[in-house]
Design a protein around this motif. Structure first.
Motif, PDB file in Angstrom:
ATOM      1  N   THR A 201       0.827  -1.203   0.000  1.00  0.00           N
ATOM      2  CA  THR A 201       0.000   0.000   0.000  1.00  0.00           C
ATOM      3  C   THR A 201       0.862   1.254   0.000  1.00  0.00           C
ATOM      4  N   GLU A 202       0.200   2.398  -0.044  1.00  0.00           N
ATOM      5  CA  GLU A 202       0.938   3.651   0.092  1.00  0.00           C
ATOM      6  C   GLU A 202       1.613   3.722   1.455  1.00  0.00           C
ATOM      7  N   THR A 203       0.957   3.174   2.474  1.00  0.00           N
ATOM      8  CA  THR A 203       1.577   3.106   3.799  1.00  0.00           C
ATOM      9  C   THR A 203       2.850   2.275   3.751  1.00  0.00           C
ATOM     10  N   ALA A 204       2.784   1.118   3.078  1.00  0.00           N
ATOM     11  CA  ALA A 204       3.962   0.253   2.949  1.00  0.00           C
ATOM     12  C   ALA A 204       5.071   0.937   2.162  1.00  0.00           C
ATOM     13  N   GLU A 205       4.680   1.665   1.126  1.00  0.00           N
ATOM     14  CA  GLU A 205       5.650   2.362   0.281  1.00  0.00           C
ATOM     15  C   GLU A 205       6.479   3.362   1.080  1.00  0.00           C
ATOM     16  N   LYS A 206       5.875   3.961   2.097  1.00  0.00           N
ATOM     17  CA  LYS A 206       6.556   4.980   2.886  1.00  0.00           C
ATOM     18  C   LYS A 206       7.118   4.421   4.191  1.00  0.00           C
ATOM     19  N   SER A 207       7.119   3.108   4.309  1.00  0.00           N
ATOM     20  CA  SER A 207       7.633   2.483   5.522  1.00  0.00           C
ATOM     21  C   SER A 207       9.090   2.075   5.339  1.00  0.00           C
ATOM     22  N   ASP A 208       9.695   1.611   6.421  1.00  0.00           N
ATOM     23  CA  ASP A 208      11.062   1.081   6.351  1.00  0.00           C
ATOM     24  C   ASP A 208      11.077  -0.370   5.908  1.00  0.00           C
ATOM     25  N   ARG A 209      10.000  -1.099   6.204  1.00  0.00           N
ATOM     26  CA  ARG A 209       9.947  -2.493   5.789  1.00  0.00           C
ATOM     27  C   ARG A 209       8.496  -2.917   5.589  1.00  0.00           C
TER      28      ARG A 209
END
Length: 674
Positions: A201-209
């Motif tokens: 997701t967009e959340t995953a895209e902006k995460s570290d892992r």
């Protein structure tokens, strides 16, 4: 009514519960964040900014009635409408009545419905759309901590060293919370953001892992982590001994599968598993966030408890080491639960099965002892079956659109069209559900009525009007009281909304959700403080938090079908009855779509932008294909689009503890359109 040029109010969308400041001028309304609010601190997303543009669009302007649902509606007066409804209720036994409410009602409205239905009508045949989004989290909190109520606060984001987001995409669903997470990352770059989700997701895209586990393997992962933490001596045994019970049984289940084997069944790498172990084995402050990916599942309660177990096992239930924080889907699902609108509940986190709880409400409402039924009412999916069996003959729906949000929509539609059912819809727009009703009651909308709401961190704020509504529309409270009075019930004569709140808050005194000391006009309050159970004394009978053994059951993909995941879009809200009329919010979200891995699409002869057909035993739908990144064997479709309602393909499968429907996933075949 005379309106102020600047009005402080609350947002009508997600459970973040942003406080707003609305400026009136000759050019319209300008919505800003209320910087004086300590919960959301003046931040807000684009939905409320644009929402004022659609407040007068697609509105209901007068009560509508038809005895035969196949005939056109006729406008009638309010006196006629209230009389018809009261007469229908009076003619039927209480067992034939059903009420379906919403987490978008204000707390005072939910309270009045609870008082009328459970107190004066003497039936618990009522549910709310919170059953579809939060019931599993509610039950899990009761099992682990003894009561509903998220245990921590947004402020824990501000000093968290690790933020684990499991089964949620807050970048789209809770954007202000995610913006606060990104602000923490910007100011403290060492902060780790970890996303556990089958979809990149967009959340995953902006995460570290991103840890792209297979759908349904959540409990296997949580068990594996807790078992491995114990093997390595990284559980907080001192906290477990002094503050919890049930660890041994939970640990036995967690140790039943070797760590590497469990990770393999989850579809994730040993490296990802070791990374998660490293975080929980450390002394870092960890904040865990989750939402529908854990809740909307046939094992939703187990998923919630499995995630909570990790925090209990490592002593993370405090300001220093962190805590779990369940995110609420709707703006006032918390307030509705506090007011008792679910089928087992009474105001102040009481329960119909508890005699002292019933007697307290009967006393408050001047009812005879025994007026409140001790039997838990039907949940909404059971009510649909009861309608088909002609057991339920009157359905009163308020502020929700079940024709697009319940599972197995073809079955739902057949039930709502059943000739033996008299359906009442109380709403501000002509929704798909309202179009099937016998009686439609037009209500005031956000921006036109007052009351209070509670957000995901237990923060209560006032909602205030800044404009007039349609001339013939009424506020929900007036409708409820009007029907109650027509039925001959005393106790529904209120001078204003403040009087309703004052009666309601008295039933919260000395309860976990106590707000009895608060004044309505200045209401701005977080019940329970920044975090619950800071003294390690819980609402359970023993005063200790409870571990529960987590039974794992992964739903792994096979070669013939895909796991269909459903979820929100970024700009739209629920079934688009309001946001669907705002051009700025529709941009790039005009049509639903099917998100697939490119390699899996190519193997089926499907190119990006082709039309694909997804099918299961319940039906077929067509979507244009977009390519994305997902766990193998998974596809995604957004819900809420009337043109292609994906819940047609979602069967009725309920969690055995919470009775929440597994709306998040279904099995489908995918093929290119011929």
């Amino acid at each position: 009514m005379i309106f102020n040029n600047i009005t402080s109010t609350g947002c009508p969308f997600c459970g973040t519960g942003c406080a707003l400041s609305v400026e009136r001028s000759e050019n319209g309304y300008k919505v800003k964040g209320d910087k004086t609010n300590p919960s959301t601190r003046g931040d807000l997303c684009f939905k409320p900014i644009q929402m004022a543009k659609a407040l007068d669009t697609n509105r209901l302007n007068a009560p509508l009635y038809r005895l035969d649902k196949t005939k056109p509606f006729q406008e009638i007066s309010w006196d006629e409408a209230i009389t018809i409804l009261a007469q229908k209720i009076s003619e039927l036994p209480k067992e034939a009545l059903y009420f379906y409410l919403s987490g978008q009602l204000l707390s005072e409205e939910s309270y009045l419905f609870t008082k009328l239905i459970k107190g004066y009508l003497g039936t618990n045949n009522v549910d709310a759309n919170s059953r579809l989004c939060m019931a599993s989290a509610v039950v899990a909190h009761k099992m682990a901590f003894g009561s509903d109520g998220p245990v921590s606060s947004y402020s824990d984001i501000d000093d968290a060293e690790v933020i684990i987001i499991s089964g949620s995409n807050p970048a789209w669903a809770h954007p202000i919370i995610f913006r606060r997470i990104l602000a923490r990352k910007k100011s403290h770059p060492d902060t780790q953001i970890i996303v556990i989700d089958p979809i990149y997701t967009e959340t995953a895209e902006k995460s570290d892992r991103w840890i792209g586990l297979s759908s349904g393997s959540d409990t296997m992962l949580y068990n594996a982590l807790m078992g491995e933490l114990y093997r390595r001596g990284k559980c907080d045994l001192a906290f477990i001994d002094r503050a919890t019970e049930g660890f041994e049984l939970s640990l036995a289940e967690a140790l039943s599968v070797p760590f590497a084997d469990a990770l393999k069944s989850c579809g994730i790498t040993l490296e990802d598993g070791e990374y998660l172990i490293e975080q929980f084995a450390s002394s870092k402050k960890i904040l865990g966030l989750w939402c529908q990916g854990l809740n909307q599942a046939v094992d939703g309660v187990m998923r919630n408890l499995g995630f909570i177990n990790l925090f209990l096992a490592t002593g993370r239930l405090n300001a220093a080491k962190g805590s779990p924080l369940s995110l609420t889907g709707q703006p006032n699902a918390m307030g509705g639960r506090e007011a008792g609108y679910l089928s087992n509940a009474l105001p102040g986190y009481r329960d119909v099965r508890n005699l002292p709880d019933r007697e307290m409400c009967e006393k408050q409402w001047n009812l005879e002892k025994g007026s409140i039924d001790s039997t838990v009412g039907m949940t909404i999916t059971d009510a649909i079956d009861a309608i088909m069996d002609q057991q339920i003959q009157l359905l009163w729906v308020a502020c929700t659109n079940p024709l697009l949000t319940l599972p197995d929509l073809q079955k739902t539609e057949h039930a709502l069209k059943h000739p033996s059912l008299f359906m009442v819809v109380q709403d501000c727009t002509m929704s798909q559900t309202a179009s099937l009703a016998n009686l439609v009651l037009p209500t005031l909308s956000w921006g036109e009525k007052e009351g209070s709401m509670t957000n995901s961190e237990r923060f209560i704020k006032r909602v205030r009007p800044f404009k007039s509504g349609p001339e013939e529309a009424k506020c929900d409270s007036d409708i409820i009281c009007g029907v109650a009075q027509k039925l001959g019930f005393e106790g529904f004569e209120y001078t204003n909304t403040e009087a309703i709140y004052n009666e309601y808050k008295a039933l919260t005194e000395a309860r976990l959700c106590d707000q009895s000391t608060q004044e309505y006009e200045s209401l701005s309050y977080q019940w329970g403080g920044e975090r619950l159970y800071a003294d390690e004394h819980f609402a359970t009978h023993s005063g200790k938090a409870q571990f529960h053994p987590i039974v794992s059951a992964a739903d792994t993909p096979d070669s013939d079908t895909f796991i269909l995941i459903t979820g929100r879009t970024k700009k739209q809200w629920h079934t688009m009855t309001r946001t669907g009329y705002v051009a700025e919010l529709l941009k790039e979200e005009e049509m639903p779509y099917l998100l697939m891995n490119a390699s899996e699409a190519f193997a089926l002869g499907i190119q990006e932008n082709d039309v694909a057909v997804i099918t299961n035993a319940l039906g077929s739908l067509e979507f244009r294909v977009r390519f994305g990144r997902l766990a193998d064997g998974h596809v995604f479709v957004p819900f809420g689009y009337p043109s292609a309602p994906v819940n047609i393909l979602v069967p009725v499968r309920n969690d055995p503890f919470s009775f929440q429907s597994a709306l998040k996933s279904s099995r489908v075949t995918v093929k290119a359109k011929a």
